[in-house]
Scaffold this motif. Structure first.
Motif, short mmCIF file in Angstrom:
data_model
loop_
_atom_site.label_atom_id
_atom_site.label_comp_id
_atom_site.label_asym_id
_atom_site.label_seq_id
_atom_site.Cartn_x
_atom_site.Cartn_y
_atom_site.Cartn_z
N ARG A 54 48.02 30.71 40.72
CA ARG A 54 48.00 31.55 41.93
C ARG A 54 47.87 33.02 41.56
N ARG A 55 47.13 33.75 42.36
CA ARG A 55 46.95 35.18 42.14
C ARG A 55 46.82 35.88 43.50
N ALA A 56 47.05 37.19 43.49
CA ALA A 56 46.95 37.98 44.72
C ALA A 56 45.51 38.40 45.00
N TYR A 57 45.11 38.35 46.26
CA TYR A 57 43.78 38.84 46.68
C TYR A 57 43.91 39.59 48.00
N SER A 58 43.26 40.74 48.07
CA SER A 58 43.29 41.54 49.29
C SER A 58 42.46 40.88 50.38
N PHE A 74 37.82 37.19 51.49
CA PHE A 74 38.21 37.78 50.22
C PHE A 74 36.97 38.13 49.41
N LEU A 75 37.07 39.25 48.65
CA LEU A 75 36.00 39.67 47.74
C LEU A 75 36.55 39.52 46.32
N ILE A 76 35.86 38.72 45.51
CA ILE A 76 36.44 38.32 44.22
C ILE A 76 35.44 38.53 43.09
N THR A 78 34.65 37.38 39.17
CA THR A 78 35.05 36.35 38.21
C THR A 78 35.21 36.95 36.83
N ASP A 79 36.36 36.67 36.24
CA ASP A 79 36.56 36.99 34.82
C ASP A 79 36.42 35.66 34.09
N GLU A 80 35.34 35.55 33.30
CA GLU A 80 35.10 34.24 32.68
C GLU A 80 36.24 33.78 31.79
N GLY A 82 39.34 34.42 32.53
CA GLY A 82 40.52 34.32 33.39
C GLY A 82 40.84 32.87 33.72
N LEU A 83 42.01 32.67 34.32
CA LEU A 83 42.43 31.30 34.67
C LEU A 83 41.97 30.90 36.06
N LEU A 84 42.22 31.76 37.04
CA LEU A 84 41.93 31.33 38.43
C LEU A 84 40.50 31.61 38.88
N THR A 85 39.96 32.79 38.52
CA THR A 85 38.68 33.16 39.13
C THR A 85 37.53 32.19 38.79
N PRO A 86 37.47 31.60 37.57
CA PRO A 86 36.41 30.62 37.36
C PRO A 86 36.54 29.42 38.32
N TYR A 256 45.30 46.45 40.60
CA TYR A 256 44.86 45.05 40.69
C TYR A 256 45.26 44.23 39.46
N TRP A 257 45.62 44.90 38.37
CA TRP A 257 46.14 44.15 37.22
C TRP A 257 46.94 45.06 36.34
C1 LIG Z 1 47.80 43.36 44.91
C2 LIG Z 1 46.60 42.73 44.23
C3 LIG Z 1 45.44 42.51 44.95
C4 LIG Z 1 44.34 41.98 44.29
N1 LIG Z 1 43.20 41.79 45.01
C5 LIG Z 1 42.09 41.32 44.38
C6 LIG Z 1 40.87 41.16 45.10
O1 LIG Z 1 40.78 41.42 46.31
N2 LIG Z 1 39.79 40.70 44.40
C7 LIG Z 1 39.86 40.39 43.07
O2 LIG Z 1 38.83 39.97 42.50
N3 LIG Z 1 41.00 40.53 42.39
C8 LIG Z 1 42.12 40.96 43.00
N4 LIG Z 1 43.30 41.08 42.30
C9 LIG Z 1 43.34 40.56 40.93
C10 LIG Z 1 43.69 39.06 40.97
O3 LIG Z 1 45.02 38.88 41.43
C11 LIG Z 1 43.58 38.38 39.59
O4 LIG Z 1 44.36 39.10 38.67
C12 LIG Z 1 42.15 38.33 39.08
O5 LIG Z 1 41.32 37.65 40.02
C13 LIG Z 1 42.06 37.63 37.72
O6 LIG Z 1 42.59 36.36 37.82
P1 LIG Z 1 42.29 35.28 36.69
O7 LIG Z 1 43.35 34.23 36.81
O8 LIG Z 1 40.89 34.81 36.76
O9 LIG Z 1 42.44 36.09 35.37
P2 LIG Z 1 43.70 36.20 34.43
O10 LIG Z 1 43.81 34.97 33.62
O11 LIG Z 1 44.88 36.56 35.25
O12 LIG Z 1 43.19 37.48 33.57
C14 LIG Z 1 43.29 38.80 34.15
C15 LIG Z 1 42.39 39.88 33.51
O13 LIG Z 1 41.23 40.10 34.36
C16 LIG Z 1 41.02 41.51 34.61
N5 LIG Z 1 41.03 41.70 36.09
C17 LIG Z 1 41.89 41.15 36.95
N6 LIG Z 1 41.54 41.44 38.24
C18 LIG Z 1 40.45 42.17 38.17
C19 LIG Z 1 39.62 42.77 39.14
N7 LIG Z 1 39.80 42.62 40.48
N8 LIG Z 1 38.58 43.51 38.72
C20 LIG Z 1 38.39 43.68 37.42
N9 LIG Z 1 39.09 43.09 36.42
C21 LIG Z 1 40.12 42.36 36.79
C22 LIG Z 1 42.02 42.24 33.84
O14 LIG Z 1 41.39 42.68 32.65
C23 LIG Z 1 43.10 41.23 33.51
O15 LIG Z 1 43.69 41.46 32.29
C24 LIG Z 1 44.42 41.62 42.93
C25 LIG Z 1 45.60 41.82 42.23
C26 LIG Z 1 46.68 42.38 42.86
C27 LIG Z 1 47.94 42.60 42.08
#
Ligand SMILES: Cc1cc2nc3c(=O)[nH]c(=O)nc-3n(C[C@H](O)[C@H](O)[C@H](O)COP(=O)(O)OP(=O)(O)OC[C@H]3O[C@@H](n4cnc5c(N)ncnc54)[C@H](O)[C@@H]3O)c2cc1C
Ligand SMILES: NC(=O)c1ccc[n+]([C@@H]2O[C@H](COP(=O)([O-])OP(=O)(O)OC[C@H]3O[C@@H](n4cnc5c(N)ncnc54)[C@H](OP(=O)(O)O)[C@@H]3O)[C@@H](O)[C@H]2O)c1
Length: 257
Positions: A54-58, A74-76, A78-80, A82-86, A256-257
């Motif tokens: 789970r992660r936060a998204y605006s 939501f506007l997202i 992808t961090d390849e 990352g855990l959730l965005t893929p 955002y992070w």
């Molecule tokens: C209050 C809040 C609101 C958020 N709203 C959004 C949103 O609307 N859209 C969105 O895409 N993300 C948003 N995020 C970030 C989101 O919660 C996740 O951290 C992100 O999507 C990465 O998740 P993951 O599991 O894929 O990566 P993880 O496994 O958690 O790896 C995270 C890495 O990705 C990078 N990262 C994380 N978020 C972003 C981002 N938005 N842009 C650039 N690099 C990033 C950082 O380098 C970070 O170290 C928000 C975070 C917070 C705290």
């Protein structure tokens, strides 16, 4: 049917927009949630080990739109690695996910001090999302003389929601100023560089045609935490101070992070 989880509701993807290969928007049908424009909520899916990620998204759409459609947008990016965005990036219309029951966050219009006439909304990348929700709030016209919306992206193709922003400009006319900043390629009509530098040398204020004065301005910073840190330093140097509930100031932020 995706398994329920405490604190989350089931939701279904109703629309998807792909802005670039790794930048996309999801609209999801989710039970009615009370939120304020500018707030975020958690999105979640189960991974292969059946662990909830789970992660936060605006939230990009205004609560009035959610009340009408029952949808959240939501506007997202992808961090390849990352855990959730893929996982979110793989979702198609009709797929299920979980959405948190408790929207949160203080980056909202009711937190902006009363004295504010000029509101600056500074964002990197996906952080333009919560500002779009705020800009659809009816109070914008009553409260502010100028709203300066700034989005900084690496590439021009990552400047999302151009049609919606154009519609907002039509609606608010000279009250809304939109400044695009693109850092990794030259783009006609956009500033080049990073927000803190452009604030410091005055190019951002010049491009907006709006002075950044302590007496009547309030600045929101949202997105990349390094941008937030560097801009906070710069705003301090310009004489503005961080807004605290116990001591009113001229800027506030959401990382955002
Ligand atoms: C209050 C809040 C609101 C958020 N709203 C959004 C949103 O609307 N859209 C969105 O895409 N993300 C948003 N995020 C970030 C989101 O919660 C996740 O951290 C992100 O999507 C990465 O998740 P993951 O599991 O894929 O990566 P993880 O496994 O958690 O790896 C995270 C890495 O990705 C990078 N990262 C994380 N978020 C972003 C981002 N938005 N842009 C650039 N690099 C990033 C950082 O380098 C970070 O170290 C928000 C975070 C917070 C705290
Ligand atoms: N955008 C892509 O092409 C791409 C591709 C693959 C993966 N990703 C992943 O997606 C994530 C998000 O990328 P993103 O491009 O949306 O966000 P980002 O890396 O935060 O970049 C958005 C904007 O913020 C600027 N910025 C970075 N650090 C700053 C600072 N200290 N002060 C002021 N501005 C700063 C960037 O400028 P600079 O260009 O000068 O850094 C860029 O203009 C990355 O972490 C990466 O994991 C992105």
């Amino acid at each position: 049917m995706i398994e329920p989880y405490i604190g989350f509701n089931q939701a279904i993807v109703t629309k998807r927009i792909d802005w670039t290969e790794n930048l996309f928007s999801l609209r999801i049908k989710a039970p009615l949630t009370d939120y304020i424009a500018g707030q975020f909520v958690k999105l979640a899916v189960y991974d292969e080990q059946n662990e909830l990620i789970r992660r936060a998204y605006s939230i990009v759409n205004h609560p009035d739109d959610h009340n009408e459609t029952g949808e959240l947008e939501f506007l997202i990016v992808t961090d390849e690695a990352g855990l959730l965005t893929p996982c979110l990036h793989m979702l198609a219309v009709g797929d299920e996910l979980l959405v948190g029951k408790d929207p949160a966050g203080f980056m909202t219009l009711d937190e902006v001090p009363e004295y504010t006439r000029n509101l600056w909304l500074l964002s990197t990348g996906t952080a333009i999302g919560p500002y779009l929700a705020m800009l659809n709030d009816k109070s914008i016209e009553e409260r502010f003389d100028k709203v300066v919306l700034v989005n900084a992206t690496r590439l021009e193709s990552e400047l999302s929601y151009q049609t919606e922003i154009e519609q907002l400009k039509q609606r608010y006319q000279e009250r809304l100023v939109y400044v695009r900043i693109v850092s990794r390629e030259p783009v006609s009509g956009a500033l080049s560089g990073r927000i803190p530098m452009l604030l410091k040398n005055g190019d951002l204020q010049k491009a907006a045609g709006v002075p950044l004065e302590k007496s009547n301005s309030f600045v929101y910073l949202c997105g990349n935490p390094n941008m937030v840190r560097d801009c906070s330093d710069c705003l301090n140097e310009l004489g503005l101070s961080k807004h605290l509930r116990r001591k009113s100031g001229q800027f506030s932020s959401e990382n955002y992070w």
